[in-house]
Motif scaffolding. Structure first.
Motif, mmCIF file in Angstrom:
data_model
loop_
_atom_site.group_PDB
_atom_site.id
_atom_site.type_symbol
_atom_site.label_atom_id
_atom_site.label_comp_id
_atom_site.label_asym_id
_atom_site.label_seq_id
_atom_site.Cartn_x
_atom_site.Cartn_y
_atom_site.Cartn_z
ATOM 1 N N ASN A 219 -1.528 27.873 -1.076
ATOM 2 C CA ASN A 219 -0.703 27.553 -2.245
ATOM 3 C C ASN A 219 -1.428 26.628 -3.222
ATOM 4 O OD1 ASN A 219 1.388 29.114 -1.239
ATOM 5 N ND2 ASN A 219 2.457 27.380 -0.300
ATOM 6 N N LEU A 220 -2.174 25.681 -2.679
ATOM 7 C CA LEU A 220 -2.927 24.773 -3.539
ATOM 8 C C LEU A 220 -3.996 25.522 -4.328
ATOM 9 C CD1 LEU A 220 -3.388 21.769 -1.076
ATOM 10 C CD2 LEU A 220 -2.150 21.687 -3.246
ATOM 11 N N LEU A 221 -4.691 26.426 -3.659
ATOM 12 C CA LEU A 221 -5.741 27.188 -4.337
ATOM 13 C C LEU A 221 -5.163 28.109 -5.410
ATOM 14 C CD1 LEU A 221 -8.022 28.148 -1.307
ATOM 15 C CD2 LEU A 221 -8.508 26.459 -3.081
ATOM 16 N N ALA A 222 -3.915 28.517 -5.218
ATOM 17 C CA ALA A 222 -3.293 29.445 -6.165
ATOM 18 C C ALA A 222 -2.557 28.755 -7.300
ATOM 19 C CB ALA A 222 -2.326 30.362 -5.410
ATOM 20 N N CYS A 223 -2.236 27.455 -7.133
ATOM 21 C CA CYS A 223 -1.328 26.815 -8.094
ATOM 22 C C CYS A 223 -1.819 25.490 -8.679
ATOM 23 C CB CYS A 223 0.030 26.563 -7.432
ATOM 24 S SG CYS A 223 0.838 28.040 -6.791
ATOM 25 N N PRO B 79 -6.922 15.503 0.796
ATOM 26 C CA PRO B 79 -5.922 14.565 0.270
ATOM 27 C C PRO B 79 -4.671 15.263 -0.263
ATOM 28 C CG PRO B 79 -8.109 13.980 -0.504
ATOM 29 C CD PRO B 79 -8.228 15.331 0.120
ATOM 30 N N ARG B 80 -4.855 16.427 -0.844
ATOM 31 C CA ARG B 80 -3.719 17.194 -1.360
ATOM 32 C C ARG B 80 -2.875 17.761 -0.220
ATOM 33 N NH1 ARG B 80 -7.814 17.762 -5.345
ATOM 34 N NH2 ARG B 80 -6.992 17.846 -7.481
ATOM 35 N N VAL B 81 -3.550 18.225 0.822
ATOM 36 C CA VAL B 81 -2.831 18.717 1.998
ATOM 37 C C VAL B 81 -2.010 17.590 2.616
ATOM 38 C CG1 VAL B 81 -3.081 19.621 4.343
ATOM 39 C CG2 VAL B 81 -4.473 20.557 2.489
ATOM 40 N N ALA B 82 -2.586 16.397 2.676
ATOM 41 C CA ALA B 82 -1.871 15.249 3.242
ATOM 42 C C ALA B 82 -0.599 14.962 2.456
ATOM 43 C CB ALA B 82 -2.773 14.022 3.246
ATOM 44 N N SER C 212 -0.621 24.643 7.728
ATOM 45 C CA SER C 212 -1.571 24.017 6.808
ATOM 46 C C SER C 212 -2.395 25.050 6.051
ATOM 47 C CB SER C 212 -2.498 23.060 7.568
ATOM 48 O OG SER C 212 -1.763 21.977 8.093
ATOM 49 N N ASP C 213 -2.667 26.189 6.668
ATOM 50 C CA ASP C 213 -3.406 27.229 5.960
ATOM 51 C C ASP C 213 -2.592 27.744 4.772
ATOM 52 O OD1 ASP C 213 -5.788 28.998 5.842
ATOM 53 O OD2 ASP C 213 -4.305 30.575 6.136
ATOM 54 N N ARG C 214 -1.295 27.871 4.962
ATOM 55 C CA ARG C 214 -0.427 28.282 3.848
ATOM 56 C C ARG C 214 -0.406 27.214 2.762
ATOM 57 N NH1 ARG C 214 5.443 30.041 5.563
ATOM 58 N NH2 ARG C 214 4.156 31.649 6.567
ATOM 59 N N THR C 215 -0.412 25.952 3.179
ATOM 60 C CA THR C 215 -0.464 24.864 2.204
ATOM 61 C C THR C 215 -1.730 24.961 1.361
ATOM 62 O OG1 THR C 215 0.803 23.388 3.666
ATOM 63 C CG2 THR C 215 -0.486 22.348 1.906
ATOM 64 N N VAL C 216 -2.869 25.189 2.020
ATOM 65 C CA VAL C 216 -4.136 25.331 1.298
ATOM 66 C C VAL C 216 -4.081 26.551 0.378
ATOM 67 C CG1 VAL C 216 -6.593 25.813 1.555
ATOM 68 C CG2 VAL C 216 -5.493 24.141 3.054
ATOM 69 N N GLU D 108 -11.832 21.298 -10.280
ATOM 70 C CA GLU D 108 -12.761 20.531 -9.446
ATOM 71 C C GLU D 108 -13.635 21.463 -8.594
ATOM 72 O OE1 GLU D 108 -10.604 17.608 -7.208
ATOM 73 O OE2 GLU D 108 -9.562 16.859 -8.992
ATOM 74 N N ILE D 109 -13.031 22.521 -8.077
ATOM 75 C CA ILE D 109 -13.798 23.470 -7.270
ATOM 76 C C ILE D 109 -14.835 24.203 -8.122
ATOM 77 C CG2 ILE D 109 -13.618 25.682 -6.034
ATOM 78 C CD1 ILE D 109 -11.051 24.602 -4.749
#
Length: 217
Positions: A42-46, A93-96, A36-40, A53-54
């Motif tokens: 990737n989300l922060l980078a892409c 929600p994005r991680v889900a 999940s940390d990798r998922t986060v 929003e951030i």
């Protein structure tokens, strides 16, 4: 062939507990790993919408070249519980969605481990068939977390201070997934000992979770 039913295991433990090492060992035993940390990361980078929003929520000081800067964000949210909740409201929600996509992919593995500090509190808690809790001492956790030099001892202690302890994780899992089994994996000794503990836990988990639901205590 794929396994049906497929077992979903939550793998958690606080900063420096060694959960990533446990995930690596489990992967060698045949587990599919969702980090999940990798998922986060990737989300922060892409994810451009997330970046906007951030920036709207936390300001330009946490941005670098138009994207959220993990280090700057960490300085904000690990010193402010309300800010951490705001960030989680944007990210969870994005991680889900990403996790559900990964779980939907066919696999030959009998189980998937979702690795996350907040695997219970986060959006995937209700998906879990079992929980693995990696436990250690605070001194060892701080030592492991600071070995790379990416964070200081004080920063490691601040992050640990806002993370729920083992007893709280157990309590919450029993509420979210009543009757589902929990295994504690002790990571206070050598890696060789940890390999043995993970192998035994993997064997026990599959033998219990792959039984009919009525037989799981």
């Amino acid at each position: 062939m794929t396994y049906t039913p497929h077992c979903v295991i939550g793998l958690t433990g606080n900063l420096g507990s060694g959960k990533s090492t446990v995930a690596h060992i489990a992967e060698g035993l045949g587990a599919r790993i969702i980090d999940s940390d990798r998922t986060v990361h990737n989300l922060l980078a892409c994810d451009t919408d997330l970046a906007l929003e951030i920036e709207n929520e936390f300001g330009s000081s946490v941005m670098r070249n138009g994207w959220p800067d993990r280090s700057s964000l960490a300085q904000v949210v690990f010193n402010d519980a309300a800010a951490l909740r705001q960030l989680e409201d944007l990210i969870f929600p994005r991680v889900a969605r990403q996790t559900n996509k990964q779980l939907a992919q066919p696999t030959r593995s009998p189980a998937t481990l979702i690795e996350a500090i907040k695997v219970i509190e986060g959006p995937t808690g209700k998906l879990l068939d079992a929980l693995w809790l990696v436990v250690s001492t605070v001194d060892l956790q701080v030592s492991r977390a600071t070995t790379s030099g990416r964070i200081s001892e004080d920063e490691a202690k601040r992050r640990l201070a806002v993370q729920s302890d083992t007893a709280e994780k157990e309590r919450l899992f029993k509420i979210v997934r009543p009757g589902r089994p929990i295994w504690k994996i002790d990571n206070r000794s050598s890696e060789a000992d940890l390999v043995k503990r993970v192998a035994e836990t993997w064997k026990q988990t599959l033998s219990v979770v792959h039984q009919p639901e009525s037989s799981v205590s």
